[in-house]
Write a protein that holds these residues in place. Sequence first.
Motif, PDB file in Angstrom:
ATOM      1  N   THR A   6       0.821  -1.205   0.000  1.00 45.23           N
ATOM      2  CA  THR A   6       0.000   0.000   0.000  1.00 45.23           C
ATOM      3  C   THR A   6       0.858   1.259   0.000  1.00 45.23           C
ATOM      4  OG1 THR A   6      -0.236  -0.284   2.407  1.00 45.23           O
ATOM      5  CG2 THR A   6      -2.063  -1.025   1.022  1.00 45.23           C
ATOM      6  N   ALA A   7       2.082   1.175   0.501  1.00 44.03           N
ATOM      7  CA  ALA A   7       2.987   2.328   0.420  1.00 44.03           C
ATOM      8  C   ALA A   7       3.290   2.656  -1.032  1.00 44.03           C
ATOM      9  CB  ALA A   7       4.275   2.054   1.181  1.00 44.03           C
ATOM     10  N   GLY A   8       3.470   1.624  -1.861  1.00 43.37           N
ATOM     11  CA  GLY A   8       3.690   1.860  -3.282  1.00 43.37           C
ATOM     12  C   GLY A   8       2.425   2.257  -4.002  1.00 43.37           C
ATOM     13  N   LEU A   9       1.294   1.749  -3.526  1.00 41.14           N
ATOM     14  CA  LEU A   9       0.026   1.961  -4.208  1.00 41.14           C
ATOM     15  C   LEU A   9      -0.527   3.364  -3.988  1.00 41.14           C
ATOM     16  CD1 LEU A   9      -1.839   0.113  -5.924  1.00 41.14           C
ATOM     17  CD2 LEU A   9      -3.121  -0.351  -3.833  1.00 41.14           C
ATOM     18  N   TYR A  10      -0.401   3.864  -2.762  1.00 39.60           N
ATOM     19  CA  TYR A  10      -1.085   5.108  -2.396  1.00 39.60           C
ATOM     20  C   TYR A  10      -0.131   6.251  -2.049  1.00 39.60           C
ATOM     21  CZ  TYR A  10      -5.095   1.977  -2.003  1.00 39.60           C
ATOM     22  OH  TYR A  10      -6.073   1.054  -2.259  1.00 39.60           O
ATOM     23  N   SER A  11       1.130   6.105  -2.343  1.00 39.95           N
ATOM     24  CA  SER A  11       2.092   7.142  -1.972  1.00 39.95           C
ATOM     25  C   SER A  11       2.279   8.170  -3.069  1.00 39.95           C
ATOM     26  CB  SER A  11       3.462   6.529  -1.664  1.00 39.95           C
ATOM     27  OG  SER A  11       3.473   5.915  -0.409  1.00 39.95           O
ATOM     28  N   ASP A  12       2.573   9.383  -2.643  1.00 39.66           N
ATOM     29  CA  ASP A  12       3.264  10.326  -3.513  1.00 39.66           C
ATOM     30  C   ASP A  12       4.687   9.785  -3.636  1.00 39.66           C
ATOM     31  OD1 ASP A  12       3.485  13.762  -4.009  1.00 39.66           O
ATOM     32  OD2 ASP A  12       5.264  12.494  -3.897  1.00 39.66           O
ATOM     33  N   LYS A  13       5.083   9.357  -4.832  1.00 41.70           N
ATOM     34  CA  LYS A  13       6.337   8.619  -4.987  1.00 41.70           C
ATOM     35  C   LYS A  13       7.560   9.409  -4.524  1.00 41.70           C
ATOM     36  CE  LYS A  13       4.449   4.913  -6.600  1.00 41.70           C
ATOM     37  NZ  LYS A  13       3.043   5.310  -6.421  1.00 41.70           N
ATOM     38  N   GLY A  14       7.576  10.690  -4.844  1.00 42.39           N
ATOM     39  CA  GLY A  14       8.719  11.496  -4.427  1.00 42.39           C
ATOM     40  C   GLY A  14       8.823  11.577  -2.917  1.00 42.39           C
ATOM     41  N   TRP A  15       7.685  11.818  -2.279  1.00 44.39           N
ATOM     42  CA  TRP A  15       7.687  11.931  -0.817  1.00 44.39           C
ATOM     43  C   TRP A  15       8.024  10.593  -0.173  1.00 44.39           C
ATOM     44  CZ3 TRP A  15       8.091  15.119   3.066  1.00 44.39           C
ATOM     45  CH2 TRP A  15       7.681  14.712   4.339  1.00 44.39           C
ATOM     46  N   ALA A  16       7.405   9.511  -0.638  1.00 46.67           N
ATOM     47  CA  ALA A  16       7.661   8.194  -0.052  1.00 46.67           C
ATOM     48  C   ALA A  16       9.124   7.802  -0.213  1.00 46.67           C
ATOM     49  CB  ALA A  16       6.749   7.153  -0.684  1.00 46.67           C
ATOM     50  N   SER A  17       9.708   8.121  -1.358  1.00 50.65           N
ATOM     51  CA  SER A  17      11.123   7.799  -1.574  1.00 50.65           C
ATOM     52  C   SER A  17      11.989   8.543  -0.574  1.00 50.65           C
ATOM     53  CB  SER A  17      11.528   8.156  -3.000  1.00 50.65           C
ATOM     54  OG  SER A  17      10.786   7.402  -3.935  1.00 50.65           O
ATOM     55  N   TYR A  18      11.678   9.808  -0.356  1.00 52.08           N
ATOM     56  CA  TYR A  18      12.426  10.600   0.618  1.00 52.08           C
ATOM     57  C   TYR A  18      12.269  10.024   2.025  1.00 52.08           C
ATOM     58  CZ  TYR A  18      13.224  14.326   4.000  1.00 52.08           C
ATOM     59  OH  TYR A  18      13.626  15.036   5.102  1.00 52.08           O
ATOM     60  N   VAL A  19      11.037   9.740   2.420  1.00 55.77           N
ATOM     61  CA  VAL A  19      10.767   9.255   3.782  1.00 55.77           C
ATOM     62  C   VAL A  19      11.440   7.910   4.017  1.00 55.77           C
ATOM     63  CG1 VAL A  19       8.940   8.362   5.285  1.00 55.77           C
ATOM     64  CG2 VAL A  19       8.630  10.540   4.109  1.00 55.77           C
ATOM     65  N   LEU A  20      11.325   6.997   3.070  1.00 63.05           N
ATOM     66  CA  LEU A  20      11.862   5.660   3.278  1.00 63.05           C
ATOM     67  C   LEU A  20      13.383   5.641   3.253  1.00 63.05           C
ATOM     68  CD1 LEU A  20       9.296   3.518   1.270  1.00 63.05           C
ATOM     69  CD2 LEU A  20       9.670   3.508   3.739  1.00 63.05           C
ATOM     70  N   GLN A  21      13.985   6.407   2.352  1.00 59.42           N
ATOM     71  CA  GLN A  21      15.441   6.418   2.306  1.00 59.42           C
ATOM     72  C   GLN A  21      16.022   7.102   3.546  1.00 59.42           C
ATOM     73  OE1 GLN A  21      16.311   6.076  -2.455  1.00 59.42           O
ATOM     74  NE2 GLN A  21      15.900   8.099  -1.651  1.00 59.42           N
ATOM     75  N   LYS A  22      15.319   8.085   4.060  1.00 58.78           N
ATOM     76  CA  LYS A  22      15.721   8.687   5.333  1.00 58.78           C
ATOM     77  C   LYS A  22      15.601   7.652   6.460  1.00 58.78           C
ATOM     78  CE  LYS A  22      14.778  12.902   8.068  1.00 58.78           C
ATOM     79  NZ  LYS A  22      14.252  12.372   9.348  1.00 58.78           N
ATOM     80  N   HIS A  23      14.543   6.870   6.414  1.00 56.72           N
ATOM     81  CA  HIS A  23      14.353   5.807   7.399  1.00 56.72           C
ATOM     82  C   HIS A  23      15.492   4.785   7.326  1.00 56.72           C
ATOM     83  CE1 HIS A  23      12.400   2.542   9.633  1.00 56.72           C
ATOM     84  NE2 HIS A  23      12.653   1.771   8.595  1.00 56.72           N
ATOM     85  N   PHE A  24      15.882   4.376   6.119  1.00 52.25           N
ATOM     86  CA  PHE A  24      16.983   3.418   5.970  1.00 52.25           C
ATOM     87  C   PHE A  24      18.266   3.959   6.603  1.00 52.25           C
ATOM     88  CE2 PHE A  24      14.918   2.203   1.645  1.00 52.25           C
ATOM     89  CZ  PHE A  24      13.916   1.503   2.306  1.00 52.25           C
ATOM     90  N   ASP A  25      18.489   5.265   6.480  1.00 49.34           N
ATOM     91  CA  ASP A  25      19.692   5.885   7.031  1.00 49.34           C
ATOM     92  C   ASP A  25      19.662   5.975   8.548  1.00 49.34           C
ATOM     93  OD1 ASP A  25      20.741   6.265   4.494  1.00 49.34           O
ATOM     94  OD2 ASP A  25      20.026   8.336   4.330  1.00 49.34           O
ATOM     95  N   GLU A  26      18.466   6.143   9.117  1.00 48.36           N
ATOM     96  CA  GLU A  26      18.377   6.490  10.539  1.00 48.36           C
ATOM     97  C   GLU A  26      17.979   5.330  11.447  1.00 48.36           C
ATOM     98  OE1 GLU A  26      15.721   9.822  10.682  1.00 48.36           O
ATOM     99  OE2 GLU A  26      17.193  11.210   9.790  1.00 48.36           O
ATOM    100  N   TRP A  27      17.313   4.311  10.900  1.00 46.26           N
ATOM    101  CA  TRP A  27      16.864   3.219  11.771  1.00 46.26           C
ATOM    102  C   TRP A  27      18.055   2.435  12.326  1.00 46.26           C
ATOM    103  CZ3 TRP A  27      12.345   2.329  14.030  1.00 46.26           C
ATOM    104  CH2 TRP A  27      12.108   1.077  14.612  1.00 46.26           C
TER     105      TRP A  27
END
Length: 618
Positions: free
Chosen positions: A243-264
């Motif tokens: 659903t993240a891929g289905l209902y996301s603004d792709k640019g925003w989701a890419s930013y949020v998830l890649q930031k998450h990968f860096d910080e988790w």
Amino acid sequence: MKITSFGLAAIAMALMADNAEAMPAVRNYKGVSPYKARYTVNPPVPVMKDPRSMSGARRMRLESNERLEETYLDELHYIPSEGQADSSSQFWSNVQQRLESAIDRLDKASSMLGMGNAMSPYRAASAVKSAAKSLGFSFSVNTNSAHGASPDFTFNFNVSEPMSWGEEAHLSAEAREDGMLDGKALPNLPADSGFDYKNEKVRGVNLGNWLLFEGWMDSSLMQALNDHAINAPWPNPIIDEWTAGLYSDKGWASYVLQKHFDEWMTDDDWQQIKAAGLNHVRIPVPYFMFAEAVGPNAPYLTLNRFAKLKEGVMKAKKLGLKVWIDLHSVPGSQNGFDNSGRSGPINWANNPAYFTQTQYAFNRLVKEFTLDDYAGTVTAIEAVNEPKANVVPAVQDLLNKYYPWARNRVAIPEGWNKYSNMLLAIHDGFQGLQYWQNFWTGRARHRVLLDTHPYFVYSDWQHQAKDTQRLQQACQLVDSFAKSQQYYPSIAGEWNVNGPNGDRMADRDLPVGPIKFPSLPGVTYPYSVKYMAFMARNFKTQQFIYEQGGGWIQWSWRNDNNPDWSYKTGLQYGWIPMDLDQQPYGANPCSCIPGLIQAAENGTAAESWVKAELAGHL
């Protein structure tokens, strides 16, 4: 199967084109324009329930005599039944539909590609061959065609047949003695992998919610994604990677998830894992970290997950930590859990293309992590996490094919002419450890690690039980682990120390000691002393149980929503010890359980007996 030049060109287009996104029909989420919807904040995301401790979860996960309702199998047309054509003809029918669709797409797109109305069959052949190789398909050209005629192309969409169950199992006595086969040195597994799983004990932790998110562990991530959901039928539609891929603004989701990968997972987290005396990390990854494996109509976001995985492995190498890479998500979902990437139907075994995509992802992991840079660090790759083989017979049937193929793939990776030192980790499919005892024989089983996930938080009984009863239930696994270890290194690849009801005083019936949680200035404990005392005892008890086998890998290093699931938080507050060799409950914590139950039943009069018993072990 013979394919015309035009059909071949269509295949090339279908394989090389971007996957179509399965977008919903609703286009005016929140009743406003897409632009406004993007910047209209959702209501707060409700805390997602832990799917592992929901009522009925144990029944669905563990009881082998149950079958799923048909709602879990919404692609039944792929499964032949009596009177139907066999699976091969069903599959080729599906291939024909794909070709017809591809031809139609080619007709519309050919002018855009600047190729006119046709594609050279030889150029098409080259394109298809390249694309096919990248996806694990086979492709051949009949070179005996008459000069000037279009060559005959044979394109095999079918999945690879498994090799024999273990070339190492059928060696002659002479080959076994000198350790050679056709001049190739045989690895002395499992020790050559980088860790001696037969004689040393795995002590590790999972890196859950890092490269494959699980919403119940991190509400802030879910809020950030849902705040920018678009084209969705209701508020807060994002609950998993699908659903993240289905209902996301792709640019925003890419930013949020890649930031998450860096910080988790930070450098400090890696250092803390090493300082805690752990020797392993298990890293869950999704198959869709490889764009080529995603397949049509799947909206998953690939992003930079593979690069972050390689980066993490090199950090583990620097610290001397061993790594299992766990294929946690496969196409179609192997269990219907959100941690498979998509919650809902279990369709992994229902579509042959899903198996091919899985093989591709597994091959990519093997190809990368058998490189010299990772030798001795990545010791094993897990074929698939938690396939629900106990309740979906088709899943077990697929494992019967997939596991031997995967074992042979790690034994001799594609393109190699010698044996590797890589091991295969397999999950027990909720069938139990003993189910797998004779799945492999001889030397073939020496390359296999057996993974099981003993959680004690699912059933209605467990929700109603007291802490002493939970410990007693866990101790019933001692013999099972000890016996399984005689066949394969048998590891509890996921487990936890929390109670199913959290910090509920009605569950507590244990003495608080001997581990103390003192009142310290400035320290606010997240839970009651009695709950932390239970978790401390539960940790050491389960550690003892699993080390009768090959060891353990706890779930999970970090859990922001549920600190009692977090190894990191347990270290901080003391219910998980820094010194894993300490024995505050004696060399065998299970030996105290009968006395603890008696004490709980008889009240404080018997509690003094328990204290004396514990004192004798210190």
